[in-house]
Write an enzyme that holds these catalytic residues in place. Structure first.
Site, PDB file in Angstrom:
ATOM      1  N   HIS A 258      -8.612   4.866   0.078  1.00  0.00           N
ATOM      2  CA  HIS A 258      -7.161   5.072   0.089  1.00  0.00           C
ATOM      3  C   HIS A 258      -6.481   4.024   0.967  1.00  0.00           C
ATOM      4  CE1 HIS A 258      -3.544   7.733  -0.094  1.00  0.00           C
ATOM      5  NE2 HIS A 258      -3.294   7.156   1.072  1.00  0.00           N
ATOM      6  N   GLU A 259      -6.967   3.880   2.188  1.00  0.00           N
ATOM      7  CA  GLU A 259      -6.352   2.916   3.100  1.00  0.00           C
ATOM      8  C   GLU A 259      -6.598   1.486   2.650  1.00  0.00           C
ATOM      9  OE1 GLU A 259      -4.253   4.129   5.017  1.00  0.00           O
ATOM     10  OE2 GLU A 259      -4.941   6.202   4.848  1.00  0.00           O
ATOM     11  N   HIS A 262      -3.756   0.433   0.482  1.00  0.00           N
ATOM     12  CA  HIS A 262      -2.629  -0.011   1.302  1.00  0.00           C
ATOM     13  C   HIS A 262      -2.871  -1.431   1.834  1.00  0.00           C
ATOM     14  CE1 HIS A 262      -0.319   3.665   1.414  1.00  0.00           C
ATOM     15  NE2 HIS A 262      -1.327   4.379   1.901  1.00  0.00           N
ATOM     16  N   GLU A 297       2.189   3.798  -1.582  1.00  0.00           N
ATOM     17  CA  GLU A 297       1.283   4.901  -1.902  1.00  0.00           C
ATOM     18  C   GLU A 297       0.723   4.781  -3.311  1.00  0.00           C
ATOM     19  OE1 GLU A 297      -0.940   8.005  -0.556  1.00  0.00           O
ATOM     20  OE2 GLU A 297       0.475   6.732   0.545  1.00  0.00           O
TER      21      GLU A 297
END
Length: 504
Positions: A258-259, A262, A297
């Protein structure tokens, strides 16, 4: 080739961005390395640097330089954004900005301690003040229908509560109906995810997975924190964290993916935008290259879920995972692992929620924080309201504050209005992915053999490199041909879970 001389606007923009990057660095250190004794002085340091950054942005000379730069086509967009931000900043009293900056650091530390002790009452006074300050911020910024709209606009320009209402209604109807169909089927085996996975081995796995997607470790690093996050100090230094639990493999792995999404966004911003307004959130006093929180996101959810939880990903990468953890996964097939990491099971923790129930977590938070800001709910009643909504929406009883109202760092950071961007990001992710698949006819085969560069490069060209030069709506239309549309997201979820649970 000799570079043209730096304009006054570029010079002053660079100085403001430098200060915002210093703020980010102080924040990263506070969440990862700082000893507990540094909390009070760190709060003062953050407040001081925030005030310096704000003063630089509000310097009449900066505004004059931006006015002059509007006549230069190469600087016109940045200059217009700078002037708009300065006008909004002038509506916010300096004392309010300073108190918010001072409170954020102390509140984050208080949240971490209260969460560890599962004691909401210990955190409530600071949260009460944070809510009050955000109400004052909304009044200063101005709004139309509801004070929450002013805060929404800080994170997702153009988004309003009125627009969220039909979107949430469409998603809730779809998700709940599909959830009921899924729950009527046998649950997949998941016991092996809760076996013992040594922290050092998990860290190696997470780092390798991030690099596989293209995370550049010459411009990044992986650390641990109480809540996973990504933060950047220009595109040349983009850092991520994860949270490792030795009895739960999925948490650290998918938190890292997830990160990484980003981080790919931030590392993909055009070098030409480094130290400019187009890599700076002036109003939020935050160094960031993403167009909005929702756009950001969309990338974390795309890489985590559309890629990292896909059948193609695990068909390719599972043998290496099994070799890394032979005792834990020796009796587990790739198909079983893929089904397990996509299990639908209502859960207490948002960051560990499956894709189908995740938006229900977001809706709960959005509706509660909207009522807090609007004055319909007071902080003292928040745990009771939270627990009631968890029961109504997900059928779960909340055993303690740590796994309930204290699980997220957002409110301690003053991020009221940011939660809707997670669901907006989910919707945008499917739109971007469908557009990429149309532009890259061989995308399925590329992903199947672990070649993530074509997708990453398409996303870089369509999204990342533009930084903050395009507002979210224009960026979405440019890349996909239309504005925010939940239908690709609903098609994706229906197709995925109908296949996984044999609903066809």
């Amino acid at each position: 080739m000799t570079q043209p001389p730096e304009s006054e606007f570029q010079r002053r923009s660079g100085e403001v961005n430098d200060l915002l990057c210093v703020l980010n660095l102080l924040t990263w250190d506070a969440r990862t390395q700082m000893p507990p004794g540094g909390e009070q002085t760190r709060a003062q340091q953050l407040a001081t640097v925030s005030a310096l950054a704000r003063a630089r942005a509000l310097d009449p000379a900066f505004e004059q330089a931006a006015q002059e730069a509007r006549g230069d086509p190469a600087q016109a967009v940045a200059a217009a954004q700078a002037l708009e931000a300065v006008q909004a900043m002038r509506r916010v009293p300096e004392a309010l900005t300073r108190e918010l900056a001072l409170l954020k650091s102390g509140a984050q530390a208080a949240w971490a301690q209260a969460r560890a002790q599962s004691d909401f009452a210990a955190f409530a006074p600071m949260l009460t003040r944070m809510v009050q300050l955000n109400r004052e911020l909304a009044e200063a910024l101005g709004y139309g229908d509801h004070p929450y709209d002013a805060l929404l606009n800080l994170y997702e320009p153009g988004l309003t509560g009125a627009a969220l209402t039909p979107l949430f209604a469409r998603l809730r109807t779809h998700h709940v109906a599909l959830l009921r169909r899924v729950q009527a089927q046998p649950a997949p085996r998941t016991d092996f995810l809760r076996r013992h996975y040594p922290a050092a081995e998990q860290r190696g796995l997470c780092l390798s997975a991030a690099q596989t997607f293209g995370y550049d470790l010459t411009r990044g690093r992986l650390d641990e924190s109480a809540h996973p996050f990504e933060i950047s100090f220009t595109r040349q230094d983009v850092r991520i964290t994860t949270r490792i639990q030795e009895n739960f493999l999925s948490g650290a792995l998918f938190g890292t993916l997830h990160e990484t999404g980003h981080a790919l966004y931030e590392q993909g911003v055009s070098p030409d935008l480094t130290r400019t307004v187009l890599a700076s959130d002036l109003l939020g006093l935050y160094a960031v290259g993403g167009s909005s929180y929702g756009t950001h996101e969309s990338q974390s959810r795309l890489w985590e879920n559309r890629i990292g939880r896909s059948q193609a990903y695990w068909a390719l990468h599972y043998p290496a995972l099994q070799a890394r953890f032979p005792e834990q996964l020796g009796d587990v097939s790739a198909a079983e692992f893929h089904r397990a990491v996509n299990e639908v099971r209502p859960s207490l923790i948002r960051v560990e929620a499956d894709e189908l129930t995740y938006d229900l977590h977001i809706m709960l938070r959005v509706e509660l924080e909207r009522d807090l800001i609007g004055g319909q709910l007071e902080v003292a009643g928040l745990p009771e309201a939270w627990n009631a909504r968890m029961k109504a929406d997900l059928g779960l009883d909340v055993p303690d504050d740590r796994r309930g109202v204290l699980q997220d760092i957002h409110w301690s950071s003053g991020l009221f209005g940011s939660f809707p961007t997670y669901t907006v990001g989910n919707v945008m992710a499917s739109q971007f992915y469908e557009a990429a698949a149309q532009a890259l006819p061989d995308l399925g085969a590329q992903l199947g053999r672990g070649d993530y560069a074509p997708l990453r490069e398409w996303l870089t060209g369509q999204i990342y490199r533009h930084g903050r030069s395009l507002v979210p709506h224009d960026l979405l239309v440019r890349a996909t041909g239309r504005g925010l549309d939940p239908e690709p997201y609903l098609r994706y979820l229906s197709g995925k879970y109908e296949d996984l649970y044999g609903l066809n």
